[in-house]
Design an enzyme around this catalytic site. Structure first.
Site, PDB file in Angstrom:
ATOM      1  CG  ASP A  13       2.478 -10.040   6.544  1.00 20.28           C
ATOM      2  OD1 ASP A  13       3.228 -10.931   6.977  1.00 20.28           O
ATOM      3  OD2 ASP A  13       2.366  -9.783   5.326  1.00 20.28           O
ATOM      4  CG  ASP A 104       7.350  -3.973   2.622  1.00 18.38           C
ATOM      5  OD1 ASP A 104       8.481  -4.267   2.174  1.00 18.38           O
ATOM      6  OD2 ASP A 104       6.312  -4.584   2.314  1.00 18.38           O
ATOM      7  CD  GLU A 106       8.936  -6.535  -0.228  1.00 18.61           C
ATOM      8  OE1 GLU A 106       8.903  -7.528  -0.978  1.00 18.61           O
ATOM      9  OE2 GLU A 106       8.127  -6.330   0.694  1.00 18.61           O
TER      10      GLU A 106
END
Ligand SMILES: [Zn+2]
Length: 428
Positions: A13, A104, A106
């Site tokens: 990624d 995403d 996190e």
């Protein structure tokens, strides 16, 4: 959770921090998939997003994108989903990519509660799926994952834990990972500096199977906007009532990719010359299928194939454009019954067929690998086994059989099923 496996497919990624990437070198290193940073928050778009997507796609990687979530409320989460979805339109939308979009999520810099974290996550995921038509997956870290409740276990987990030996911990929402980001310090040819390394839980075939779109021939032009159907119409340029020999389809962006609807041999791949059968069609790619029909892709800005070349279904054959006589960037797609003379051109409608139905029939009769065969039958002819039931329910007016072509709504169907159930109950 489960350990890594030798045959699991590998990927990376990336974001702007990897700089300019040599995607062919990445692919040659057997990195088969890539997730590319698209957006963050409500306004930020990674400056390398589009270049990375195009580069990875043209090198033949499976590509997905991700959005870094910053929201602390459901409303902000929705706004972020809208920003992400809008940015995805630049590369043809989430459906143009093989891998799903990613949330995403996190960290928690503002210290919101676990309950609120789940509210924010669900608001983002639901809104993103509504806007893109693709179910997203969740990226998070090994410890942050414990914030998510079991209401999110229906989403695939892409988890970060930088170790080869310590597997990610079991979580309330997940006992297995779908993708494991096992390193943030990988070295991959074609990339300067470190890059994140990932492993999918299975082979490349498994990865394709998990996210590969089922070929749904109920709409052969999925991903395109049909702007003008086959048949009689008022011509968009001349204004005259004229027979339209094909369908007009639009992809975004204006020079978006055009892929072959049917496999075959390229018989024409250049500007159509007047009198050739392709005059005013602009740059035309023509492909002869195994039944001898000619598939004509017109008004392209560029042809990406050569005469004599065999192309597969779904293969890139050129770019959308507005060459020839055209009312703006679109694909004119036409199916001719013959390939010669004049590439099967006829002044009347005799030489062409309705493209949508042709494709449905084509794949119904000759299913290709990975396709579900489509069978079409005339619903106005009652099957033998249902004859007596049909006679009875139409006599009782549960169905109105005098409206050929009328669709039965789900509600009408529910009434019928409900009455049938009662009927069966009474009969014991
Ligand atoms: Zn047209």
């Amino acid at each position: 959770m489960q350990a890594r496996k030798d045959n699991n497919v590998q990927g990376i990624d990336v974001s702007r921090y990897q700089g300019k990437i040599d995607w062919l070198a990445v692919k040659a290193d057997k990195r088969e998939f890539a997730f590319i940073k698209a957006t963050e928050g409500q306004t930020y778009t990674d400056p390398n997003f589009v270049a990375n997507v195009k580069g990875a796609l043209s090198a033949g990687l499976m590509v997905g994108t991700y959005h870094f979530l910053r929201a602390t409320s459901a409303a902000a989460a929705k706004a972020e989903a809208a920003h992400y979805a809008k940015s995805l339109e630049e590369i043809g939308g989430a459906k143009a990519l093989q891998l799903p979009p990613v949330m995403d999520y996190e960290n928690n810099p503002n210290g919101i509660s676990k309950t609120q974290i789940n509210i924010v996550a669900k608001a983002f995921l639901t809104e993103l799926e509504r806007l893109t038509g693709v179910k997203p997956i969740i990226y998070t870290g090994n410890s942050f994952a414990s914030n998510f409740d079991s209401g999110l276990s229906g989403y695939d987990l892409w988890i970060a834990r930088y170790s080869n030996t310590k597997v990610p911990d079991d979580q309330p929402a997940w006992k297995t990972w779908t993708i494991w980001q096992y390193s943030d310090a990988g070295k991959v040819p074609g990339i300067v500096g470190n890059v994140d390394l990932n492993e999918f839980n299975g082979s490349l075939t498994d990865l394709k199977k998990r996210y590969g779109k089922e070929q749904d021939m109920s709409n052969p032009f999925d991903g395109y906007k049909i702007t003008s159907p086959f048949g009689m119409r008022k011509h968009p340029v001349s204004g005259a009532n004229k027979f339209h020999r094909g369908v007009d389809l639009v992809v975004t962006p204006a020079d978006g990719p055009i892929n072959a609807f049917v496999a075959g041999e390229v018989t024409h791949a250049q500007m159509g010359v007047s009198g050739s059968g392709f005059g005013n069609y602009g740059i035309v790619v023509a492909i002869k299928d195994d039944k001898g029909y000619l598939h004509v892709y017109a008004h392209l800005s560029a042809a990406g194939v050569k005469v004599g070349q065999q192309v597969k279904r779904g293969q890139l054959i050129g770019k959308q454009g507005s060459t020839g006589i055209s009312s703006g960037a679109h694909l004119h797609y036409e199916v001719r019954k013959a390939c010669s003379p004049q590439f099967g051109y006829t002044a009347t409608e005799a030489g062409v067929v309705e493209p949508t139905q042709y494709l449905i029939n084509y794949y119904g009769q000759t299913p290709v690998k990975g396709d579900k065969p489509v069978t079409v039958r005339d619903i106005n002819v009652v099957s033998k086994w249902a004859e007596s039931a049909w006679a009875e329910v139409t006599a009782k007016e549960f169905f109105d059989g005098s409206r050929p072509g009328a669709s039965v709504t789900r509600e009408e169907m529910a009434v019928v099923v409900s009455r049938l159930l009662k009927y069966v109950d009474q009969k014991g």
